[in-house]
Design a protein around this motif. Structure first.
Motif, mmCIF file in Angstrom:
data_model
loop_
_atom_site.group_PDB
_atom_site.id
_atom_site.type_symbol
_atom_site.label_atom_id
_atom_site.label_comp_id
_atom_site.label_asym_id
_atom_site.label_seq_id
_atom_site.Cartn_x
_atom_site.Cartn_y
_atom_site.Cartn_z
ATOM 1 N N LEU A 58 -25.999 -6.258 -5.264
ATOM 2 C CA LEU A 58 -26.242 -5.228 -4.250
ATOM 3 C C LEU A 58 -25.752 -5.684 -2.874
ATOM 4 C CD1 LEU A 58 -29.803 -4.030 -5.320
ATOM 5 C CD2 LEU A 58 -27.647 -2.798 -5.613
ATOM 6 N N LEU A 59 -26.059 -6.929 -2.528
ATOM 7 C CA LEU A 59 -25.617 -7.456 -1.224
ATOM 8 C C LEU A 59 -24.097 -7.577 -1.159
ATOM 9 C CD1 LEU A 59 -28.389 -10.163 -0.729
ATOM 10 C CD2 LEU A 59 -28.207 -7.936 0.412
ATOM 11 N N ALA A 60 -23.496 -8.098 -2.231
ATOM 12 C CA ALA A 60 -22.029 -8.214 -2.266
ATOM 13 C C ALA A 60 -21.381 -6.834 -2.241
ATOM 14 C CB ALA A 60 -21.593 -8.991 -3.512
ATOM 15 N N GLY A 61 -21.987 -5.881 -2.924
ATOM 16 C CA GLY A 61 -21.448 -4.525 -2.966
ATOM 17 C C GLY A 61 -21.472 -3.845 -1.611
ATOM 18 N N ILE A 62 -22.575 -3.998 -0.895
ATOM 19 C CA ILE A 62 -22.653 -3.422 0.456
ATOM 20 C C ILE A 62 -21.579 -4.039 1.347
ATOM 21 C CG2 ILE A 62 -24.070 -3.312 2.551
ATOM 22 C CD1 ILE A 62 -26.521 -3.032 0.663
ATOM 23 N N ALA A 63 -21.421 -5.363 1.238
ATOM 24 C CA ALA A 63 -20.388 -6.042 2.033
ATOM 25 C C ALA A 63 -19.004 -5.510 1.682
ATOM 26 C CB ALA A 63 -20.459 -7.552 1.802
ATOM 27 N N MET A 64 -18.731 -5.311 0.403
ATOM 28 C CA MET A 64 -17.415 -4.809 -0.009
ATOM 29 C C MET A 64 -17.208 -3.360 0.424
ATOM 30 S SD MET A 64 -15.783 -7.283 -1.064
ATOM 31 C CE MET A 64 -14.323 -6.314 -1.405
ATOM 32 N N ASP A 65 -18.259 -2.541 0.360
ATOM 33 C CA ASP A 65 -18.138 -1.165 0.843
ATOM 34 C C ASP A 65 -17.740 -1.159 2.313
ATOM 35 O OD1 ASP A 65 -18.786 0.058 -1.579
ATOM 36 O OD2 ASP A 65 -20.932 0.109 -1.135
ATOM 37 N N LEU A 66 -18.358 -2.037 3.088
ATOM 38 C CA LEU A 66 -18.052 -2.103 4.517
ATOM 39 C C LEU A 66 -16.653 -2.675 4.761
ATOM 40 C CD1 LEU A 66 -21.512 -3.336 5.844
ATOM 41 C CD2 LEU A 66 -20.549 -1.025 6.000
ATOM 42 N N GLU A 68 -14.008 -2.684 2.712
ATOM 43 C CA GLU A 68 -12.955 -1.798 2.204
ATOM 44 C C GLU A 68 -12.987 -0.413 2.836
ATOM 45 O OE1 GLU A 68 -13.533 -1.763 -2.026
ATOM 46 O OE2 GLU A 68 -12.441 -3.645 -2.306
ATOM 47 N N GLY A 69 -14.042 -0.096 3.542
ATOM 48 C CA GLY A 69 -14.175 1.242 4.098
ATOM 49 C C GLY A 69 -14.441 2.283 3.024
ATOM 50 N N ALA A 70 -15.020 1.844 1.936
ATOM 51 C CA ALA A 70 -15.331 2.756 0.821
ATOM 52 C C ALA A 70 -16.624 3.501 1.122
ATOM 53 C CB ALA A 70 -15.478 1.963 -0.476
ATOM 54 N N MET A 71 -16.848 4.562 0.362
ATOM 55 C CA MET A 71 -18.096 5.291 0.498
ATOM 56 C C MET A 71 -19.244 4.307 0.271
ATOM 57 S SD MET A 71 -19.657 8.430 -1.705
ATOM 58 C CE MET A 71 -18.895 9.788 -0.853
ATOM 59 N N LEU A 72 -20.200 4.292 1.186
ATOM 60 C CA LEU A 72 -21.301 3.347 1.088
ATOM 61 C C LEU A 72 -22.053 3.560 -0.217
ATOM 62 C CD1 LEU A 72 -22.418 1.046 2.740
ATOM 63 C CD2 LEU A 72 -24.071 2.622 3.721
ATOM 64 N N GLY A 73 -22.081 2.547 -1.025
ATOM 65 C CA GLY A 73 -22.755 2.601 -2.314
ATOM 66 C C GLY A 73 -21.807 2.548 -3.497
ATOM 67 N N GLN A 74 -20.531 2.794 -3.269
ATOM 68 C CA GLN A 74 -19.558 2.797 -4.371
ATOM 69 C C GLN A 74 -19.492 1.429 -5.040
ATOM 70 O OE1 GLN A 74 -15.546 4.402 -3.638
ATOM 71 N NE2 GLN A 74 -14.738 2.490 -4.459
ATOM 72 N N ASN A 75 -19.130 0.402 -4.280
ATOM 73 C CA ASN A 75 -19.066 -0.949 -4.827
ATOM 74 C C ASN A 75 -20.453 -1.487 -5.127
ATOM 75 O OD1 ASN A 75 -16.191 -1.763 -4.863
ATOM 76 N ND2 ASN A 75 -16.338 -1.270 -2.695
ATOM 77 N N LEU A 114 -14.076 2.148 -13.494
ATOM 78 C CA LEU A 114 -14.418 3.534 -13.857
ATOM 79 C C LEU A 114 -15.470 4.114 -12.914
ATOM 80 C CD1 LEU A 114 -14.430 3.245 -17.741
ATOM 81 C CD2 LEU A 114 -12.872 4.641 -16.356
ATOM 82 N N ILE A 115 -16.463 3.315 -12.562
ATOM 83 C CA ILE A 115 -17.496 3.797 -11.631
ATOM 84 C C ILE A 115 -16.876 4.082 -10.269
ATOM 85 C CG2 ILE A 115 -19.564 3.121 -10.351
ATOM 86 C CD1 ILE A 115 -20.432 1.606 -12.927
ATOM 87 N N CYS A 116 -16.055 3.152 -9.772
ATOM 88 C CA CYS A 116 -15.411 3.365 -8.468
ATOM 89 C C CYS A 116 -14.487 4.579 -8.508
ATOM 90 C CB CYS A 116 -14.641 2.115 -8.040
ATOM 91 S SG CYS A 116 -15.710 0.739 -7.583
ATOM 92 N N GLN A 117 -13.763 4.738 -9.606
ATOM 93 C CA GLN A 117 -12.866 5.894 -9.753
ATOM 94 C C GLN A 117 -13.666 7.195 -9.778
ATOM 95 O OE1 GLN A 117 -9.677 5.934 -9.496
ATOM 96 N NE2 GLN A 117 -9.365 8.056 -10.002
ATOM 97 N N VAL A 125 -10.357 11.648 -3.640
ATOM 98 C CA VAL A 125 -9.301 10.684 -3.330
ATOM 99 C C VAL A 125 -8.988 9.762 -4.509
ATOM 100 C CG1 VAL A 125 -9.749 10.699 -0.845
ATOM 101 C CG2 VAL A 125 -10.939 9.050 -2.310
ATOM 102 N N GLY A 126 -9.413 10.106 -5.688
ATOM 103 C CA GLY A 126 -9.217 9.265 -6.865
ATOM 104 C C GLY A 126 -7.765 9.225 -7.309
ATOM 105 N N ALA A 127 -7.444 8.194 -8.083
ATOM 106 C CA ALA A 127 -6.089 8.047 -8.634
ATOM 107 C C ALA A 127 -5.838 9.140 -9.668
ATOM 108 C CB ALA A 127 -5.942 6.670 -9.265
#
Length: 160
Positions: A58-66, A68-75, A114-117, A125-127
């Motif tokens: 969860l902590l690593a995911g929040i950091a990656m969301d921030l 990468e500029g991804a939707m908060l919660g994706q990673n 798959l979850i991120c997609q 904005v998906g592939a």
């Protein structure tokens, strides 16, 4: 070894993975970028399931969301699922051969992709091709190297 040093090694490897995840790359190579944070997280969940798991994800995911500029919660969600599966399967994964482990890493990183997609498709904005799964392949191919490197660090610093 005390607990603080063990956590320091885990955190340091996750930070290095986060840096590798956002390093600039040529556009033609971006599709093949391994999921570094997920790879490192899978290793630590298998090696130290009593210390690294969903909270670390969860902590690593929040950091990656921030980062990468991804939707908060994706990673965050994707890495939590990967960590939950890794911790749940760690006894079995430890018994697998190196290439069987790489196959499971392909599946785990594929689930992450798959979850991120799915989230990106909800955003519009998906592939539009299955190329979004290429990082699962490159991650699986790098698994032997990541496993060897992190196992060496764990033994050197006596992380238990």
């Amino acid at each position: 070894m005390d607990n603080a040093q063990g956590y320091w090694v885990v955190i340091a490897t996750l930070l290095v993975a986060a840096v590798l995840a956002v390093l600039p790359m040529p556009l033609w190579l971006v599709w093949l970028r391994p999921e570094w944070v997920a790879l490192v997280l899978v290793y630590w969940c298998i090696a130290l399931p009593h210390r690294v798991g969903v909270v670390a994800a969860l902590l690593a995911g929040i950091a990656m969301d921030l980062l990468e500029g991804a939707m908060l919660g994706q990673n965050t969600f994707a890495l939590a699922v990967v960590a939950l599966l890794s911790v749940g399967l760690y006894q079995r994964l430890r018994l697998f051969s190196l290439w069987q482990q790489a196959g499971m890493v392909f599946v785990l990183i594929g689930i992450h992709q798959l979850i991120c997609q799915w989230v990106q498709n909800l955003e519009g904005v998906g592939a539009r091709s299955p190329l979004f799964l290429l990082p699962a392949l490159s991650s699986a191919l790098l698994w032997p190297l990541v496993l060897t490197l992190l196992r060496g660090l764990r033994r050197h610093y006596r992380v238990a």
